[in-house]
Scaffold this motif. Structure first.
Motif, PDB file in Angstrom:
ATOM      1  N   SER A 101      12.739  23.276  42.205  1.00 12.77           N
ATOM      2  CA  SER A 101      12.036  22.222  42.199  1.00 12.77           C
ATOM      3  C   SER A 101      10.547  21.563  41.741  1.00 12.77           C
ATOM      4  O   SER A 101      10.262  20.815  41.604  1.00 12.77           O
ATOM      5  CB  SER A 101      12.449  20.901  43.059  1.00 12.77           C
ATOM      6  OG  SER A 101      11.256  21.116  44.087  1.00 12.77           O
ATOM      7  N   HIS A 102       9.922  22.863  41.806  1.00  7.74           N
ATOM      8  CA  HIS A 102       8.423  22.668  41.193  1.00  7.74           C
ATOM      9  C   HIS A 102       8.600  23.281  40.082  1.00  7.74           C
ATOM     10  O   HIS A 102       7.413  24.050  39.506  1.00  7.74           O
ATOM     11  CB  HIS A 102       7.516  23.472  42.352  1.00  7.74           C
ATOM     12  CG  HIS A 102       7.882  22.599  43.897  1.00  7.74           C
ATOM     13  ND1 HIS A 102       8.558  23.071  44.510  1.00  7.74           N
ATOM     14  CD2 HIS A 102       6.497  21.767  43.973  1.00  7.74           C
ATOM     15  CE1 HIS A 102       8.329  21.615  45.232  1.00  7.74           C
ATOM     16  NE2 HIS A 102       7.194  21.448  45.209  1.00  7.74           N
TER      17      HIS A 102
ATOM     18  N   HIS B  57       9.106  22.887  37.277  1.00  8.88           N
ATOM     19  CA  HIS B  57       8.250  22.264  35.779  1.00  8.88           C
ATOM     20  C   HIS B  57       5.875  21.796  35.769  1.00  8.88           C
ATOM     21  O   HIS B  57       5.548  21.887  35.268  1.00  8.88           O
ATOM     22  CB  HIS B  57       8.489  20.693  35.216  1.00  8.88           C
ATOM     23  CG  HIS B  57       8.581  20.079  36.645  1.00  8.88           C
ATOM     24  ND1 HIS B  57       8.856  19.873  38.583  1.00  8.88           N
ATOM     25  CD2 HIS B  57       7.452  18.609  37.279  1.00  8.88           C
ATOM     26  CE1 HIS B  57       8.847  19.222  39.069  1.00  8.88           C
ATOM     27  NE2 HIS B  57       7.645  18.258  38.415  1.00  8.88           N
ATOM     28  N   ARG B  58       6.088  22.279  37.057  1.00  8.40           N
ATOM     29  CA  ARG B  58       4.258  22.568  37.619  1.00  8.40           C
ATOM     30  C   ARG B  58       3.847  23.371  37.725  1.00  8.40           C
ATOM     31  O   ARG B  58       2.383  23.237  37.799  1.00  8.40           O
ATOM     32  CB  ARG B  58       4.423  21.896  39.388  1.00  8.40           C
ATOM     33  CG  ARG B  58       4.852  20.631  39.577  1.00  8.40           C
ATOM     34  CD  ARG B  58       4.534  20.187  41.246  1.00  8.40           C
ATOM     35  NE  ARG B  58       5.342  19.204  41.531  1.00  8.40           N
ATOM     36  CZ  ARG B  58       4.853  18.915  42.964  1.00  8.40           C
ATOM     37  NH1 ARG B  58       4.101  19.271  43.558  1.00  8.40           N
ATOM     38  NH2 ARG B  58       5.513  17.336  43.014  1.00  8.40           N
TER      39      ARG B  58
ATOM     40  N   ALA C 254      10.445  16.296  34.869  1.00  9.41           N
ATOM     41  CA  ALA C 254       9.954  16.037  36.109  1.00  9.41           C
ATOM     42  C   ALA C 254      10.643  14.411  36.669  1.00  9.41           C
ATOM     43  O   ALA C 254      10.671  14.513  37.577  1.00  9.41           O
ATOM     44  CB  ALA C 254       8.506  15.465  35.544  1.00  9.41           C
ATOM     45  N   ALA C 255      11.091  14.210  35.775  1.00  6.86           N
ATOM     46  CA  ALA C 255      11.872  12.276  35.395  1.00  6.86           C
ATOM     47  C   ALA C 255      13.392  12.897  36.717  1.00  6.86           C
ATOM     48  O   ALA C 255      13.342  11.437  37.114  1.00  6.86           O
ATOM     49  CB  ALA C 255      12.299  11.672  33.959  1.00  6.86           C
TER      50      ALA C 255
ATOM     51  N   MET D 144      13.637  14.760  38.548  1.00  2.00           N
ATOM     52  CA  MET D 144      12.815  14.792  39.957  1.00  2.00           C
ATOM     53  C   MET D 144      12.591  13.574  40.481  1.00  2.00           C
ATOM     54  O   MET D 144      12.724  13.308  41.978  1.00  2.00           O
ATOM     55  CB  MET D 144      11.863  16.261  39.990  1.00  2.00           C
ATOM     56  CG  MET D 144      12.017  17.494  40.036  1.00  2.00           C
ATOM     57  SD  MET D 144      13.306  18.404  40.956  1.00  2.00           S
ATOM     58  CE  MET D 144      15.248  17.492  39.836  1.00  2.00           C
ATOM     59  N   ASP D 145      11.188  12.986  40.175  1.00  5.85           N
ATOM     60  CA  ASP D 145      11.052  11.415  40.212  1.00  5.85           C
ATOM     61  C   ASP D 145      11.657  10.293  40.725  1.00  5.85           C
ATOM     62  O   ASP D 145      12.263   9.534  41.834  1.00  5.85           O
ATOM     63  CB  ASP D 145      10.074  10.892  38.963  1.00  5.85           C
ATOM     64  CG  ASP D 145       8.993  11.430  38.946  1.00  5.85           C
ATOM     65  OD1 ASP D 145       8.565  12.512  40.054  1.00  5.85           O
ATOM     66  OD2 ASP D 145       8.267  11.572  38.358  1.00  5.85           O
ATOM     67  N   ARG D 146      13.223  10.434  39.638  1.00  6.52           N
ATOM     68  CA  ARG D 146      14.594   9.701  39.836  1.00  6.52           C
ATOM     69  C   ARG D 146      15.065   9.749  41.108  1.00  6.52           C
ATOM     70  O   ARG D 146      15.580   9.130  41.782  1.00  6.52           O
ATOM     71  CB  ARG D 146      15.593   9.824  38.701  1.00  6.52           C
ATOM     72  CG  ARG D 146      17.009   9.399  38.664  1.00  6.52           C
ATOM     73  CD  ARG D 146      16.527   7.581  38.914  1.00  6.52           C
ATOM     74  NE  ARG D 146      17.456   6.582  38.390  1.00  6.52           N
ATOM     75  CZ  ARG D 146      17.942   6.216  39.775  1.00  6.52           C
ATOM     76  NH1 ARG D 146      17.958   6.698  40.669  1.00  6.52           N
ATOM     77  NH2 ARG D 146      19.189   5.482  39.625  1.00  6.52           N
TER      78      ARG D 146
ATOM     79  N   ALA E 178      13.544  11.290  43.849  1.00  8.54           N
ATOM     80  CA  ALA E 178      13.254  11.383  44.877  1.00  8.54           C
ATOM     81  C   ALA E 178      13.773  11.777  45.953  1.00  8.54           C
ATOM     82  O   ALA E 178      12.689  12.477  47.135  1.00  8.54           O
ATOM     83  CB  ALA E 178      11.434  10.264  44.513  1.00  8.54           C
TER      84      ALA E 178
ATOM     85  N   ALA F  70      12.732  15.148  48.058  1.00  7.37           N
ATOM     86  CA  ALA F  70      11.901  15.356  49.052  1.00  7.37           C
ATOM     87  C   ALA F  70      12.134  16.013  50.840  1.00  7.37           C
ATOM     88  O   ALA F  70      11.707  16.248  51.557  1.00  7.37           O
ATOM     89  CB  ALA F  70      10.844  13.554  50.009  1.00  7.37           C
TER      90      ALA F  70
ATOM     91  N   TYR G 254      19.968  18.841  37.233  1.00  7.39           N
ATOM     92  CA  TYR G 254      19.027  18.487  36.749  1.00  7.39           C
ATOM     93  C   TYR G 254      19.895  18.383  34.733  1.00  7.39           C
ATOM     94  O   TYR G 254      19.818  18.006  34.491  1.00  7.39           O
ATOM     95  CB  TYR G 254      18.034  19.561  36.434  1.00  7.39           C
ATOM     96  CG  TYR G 254      17.484  19.732  34.855  1.00  7.39           C
ATOM     97  CD1 TYR G 254      16.366  17.995  34.364  1.00  7.39           C
ATOM     98  CD2 TYR G 254      17.650  20.588  33.578  1.00  7.39           C
ATOM     99  CE1 TYR G 254      16.372  18.414  33.044  1.00  7.39           C
ATOM    100  CE2 TYR G 254      17.234  20.513  32.638  1.00  7.39           C
ATOM    101  CZ  TYR G 254      16.807  19.250  32.382  1.00  7.39           C
ATOM    102  OH  TYR G 254      16.383  19.831  31.163  1.00  7.39           O
TER     103      TYR G 254
END
Length: 323
Positions: free
Chosen positions: A109-110, A112-113, A204-205, A207-209, A211, A215, A234
């Protein structure tokens, strides 16, 4: 699959080695349920990452290689100063409050960072190799749209699962339920074993959708029953959002080659022979050894890998030799 894409693209790997000093002890301090100690997900007895990197000669579009692992792990044979390679440790991209983590869902999940990773990249698990050129042509359409690869096998819903089923199966059911709630009910099929094309902003979008689900996943040091696998979430979300299309059955057969490495040598050899006859673009060598790998199978697999991928990659130390 006849179009070409020449834009350099990065490759991202996740990797772990449970024989690295101190790792087993730290895992034992945090492990609870038996599934937390499953060696199939942490074992590195075949040096598969080494051969995966060697197989990247079949990816002419290759840009930079990124390896994400827990501090201070680094493969002994890897030249960390090699041009075109960056080793990242979990603490570079993850909240210190969730470390250490042994949860591959959390780690993925990380992705893209990662500092410096290209806007699009290909995610490889360390047991995946390229068998011939053509991967990027398979993962993108001529207009640049991504192609997502699913098997024909449907994901089981929560109603079809038992409490004793693995966190993996429950996590898939969680993701399917979340996808249905977000985009409407649809068949949710398993994702193939193989490299996956990732758009950094789109990932990222997504992961935000999702959230809340992400989390909960990041808060689990091990795979949990309330988790979701980003590598499944994804591609399904990308198709639902119009960012990708689902591959055809013929395209799936062209890309995926799956081998379950078993303790029965004739069976493992037969699986590899079958995949090599099919000659797909990729192969995934899944660790199914269980608690005690058969040394005959390990030795045979090492010989086979060295024969198939004999040329060292630019990322290997000059003084390293296969053990």
């Amino acid at each position: 699959m006849t179009h070409r894409t020449e834009t350099p693209i990065d490759v991202v790997y996740t990797w772990v080695d449970d024989t690295f000093p101190g790792y087993a002890e730290e895992l034992a301090r945090h492990a609870g349920k038996p599934a937390d100690r499953n060696p199939n997900r942490t074992r590195d007895n075949l040096d598969l990452l080494r051969y995966s990197l060697r197989s990247l000669r079949h990816l002419p579009e290759l840009g930079h290689v990124h390896l994400l692992t827990c501090r201070p792990q680094v493969p002994a044979w890897l030249d960390t100063e090699a041009p075109g390679l960056t080793v990242h440790h979990h603490d570079a991209v993850m909240d210190p409050g969730i470390l250490p983590t042994f949860n591959s869902f959390c780690i993925v999940s990380h992705l893209h960072r990662l500092p410096g990773v290209s806007d699009r990249f290909v995610y490889f698990e360390d047991d995946m190799v390229l068998l011939r050129p053509g991967l990027m042509q398979a993962l993108t359409d001529s207009d640049g749209r991504h192609v997502a690869y699913f098997t024909g096998r449907p994901v089981r819903s929560h109603a079809a699962l038992k409490a004793s089923d693995s966190p993996w199966n429950h996590s898939l059911a969680n993701a399917a339920r979340a996808l249905d709630a977000a985009y409407g009910p649809a068949p949710r099929r398993h994702v193939i074993h193989g490299p996956k094309l990732v758009d950094r902003a789109e990932f990222a979008a997504v992961m935000d959708r999702f959230a809340p689900e992400i989390a909960a996943t990041r808060a689990s040091r091990f795979r949990g029953y309330d988790n979701v696998p980003p590598e499944f979430l994804y591609p399904h979300a990308a198709v639902a959002r119009g960012h990708a299309r689902a591959a055809t059955e013929a395209e799936v057969r062209e890309v995926e080659g799956y081998v379950s490495i078993e303790n029965i040598l004739p069976w493992t050899r037969a699986q590899i022979a079958w995949v090599m006859r099919r000659n797909p673009l990729t192969a995934t060598f899944n660790d199914s050894f269980g608690a005690r790998p058969n040394p005959r199978v390990v030795a045979w697999m090492r010989r086979w890998l060295e024969t198939r991928f004999p040329e060292p990659s630019p990322y290997e130390r000059a003084d390293s030799t296969r053990s």
